[in-house]
Design an enzyme around this catalytic site. Sequence first.
Site, PDB file in Angstrom:
ATOM      1  N   ASP A  19       0.859  -1.181   0.000  1.00 14.64           N
ATOM      2  CA  ASP A  19       0.000   0.000   0.000  1.00 14.64           C
ATOM      3  C   ASP A  19       0.896   1.232   0.000  1.00 14.64           C
ATOM      4  OD1 ASP A  19      -0.248   1.152   3.101  1.00 14.64           O
ATOM      5  OD2 ASP A  19       0.052  -1.016   3.049  1.00 14.64           O
ATOM      6  N   ASP A 108      -9.489   3.731   6.488  1.00  8.43           N
ATOM      7  CA  ASP A 108      -8.284   3.626   7.320  1.00  8.43           C
ATOM      8  C   ASP A 108      -8.582   4.285   8.669  1.00  8.43           C
ATOM      9  OD1 ASP A 108      -5.820   3.981   8.554  1.00  8.43           O
ATOM     10  OD2 ASP A 108      -4.784   4.630   6.743  1.00  8.43           O
ATOM     11  N   GLU A 110      -7.257   4.938  12.352  1.00 13.08           N
ATOM     12  CA  GLU A 110      -6.119   4.972  13.258  1.00 13.08           C
ATOM     13  C   GLU A 110      -5.976   6.388  13.801  1.00 13.08           C
ATOM     14  OE1 GLU A 110      -2.208   4.839  11.249  1.00 13.08           O
ATOM     15  OE2 GLU A 110      -3.329   4.652   9.366  1.00 13.08           O
TER      16      GLU A 110
END
Length: 224
Positions: A19, A108, A110
Amino acid sequence: SAQPAPERQAAGDRIDGVDVAEFEPNFDFNAHYQQGYRFAYVRATEGVRIKDDSFSRHYTASYDAGLIRGAYHFAEPNASSGAEQADYFVDNGGGWSGDGKTLPGVLDLEGAYWLDDPCWGLNQDQMVTFIADFSARYKERTGRDAVFYTTTGWWKQCTGNTDRFAETNPLWIARWDSDSAGELPAGWSFWTFWQHAGDPDLNYFNGGTEQLEKIAKGLSLIHI
């Protein structure tokens, strides 16, 4: 109760992938393909304020190199609703097409280095609402369930370890420098992707080539 991530059944049942984001503008997808890598995720957007400068180049180059690729969105849950971020993502590269070369988009989840609070100032209920709203809008816009990238520690702290998404949204677990993906968030009995190393980010897909191709053609990752 926590369930361990299953090990692959045979030597061929794990596929390597990468990625990337704009921080690696000249990433060499051809070289990685020659080394056996077969999929890539490319950052498209962040919050409702950043369009990745390298997205178009990375997305095209990964496709041209022969990799099955998809896009990911770095969530900023304090910036707007989940639905608004899903729209921003889809409108700026995060869509899906059944061409057999496109993976479903990724949310995503986080913390950010510039914040002291990994949960972005949201309580657990607010975070779950943000995730649910993003997921619902992404499904509405693309017909696919978004993949969730996270760590078990973040998921426990910021969502209260909810299990409400485990039957619909595939898990991309991050755990570096380990021989196992370790404990998974509540509800998931297996990981679909595992980011096992960083800088550069290296990943496994939990299956074989036939399964990866089926996912790109529209089959749910949960039921492969």
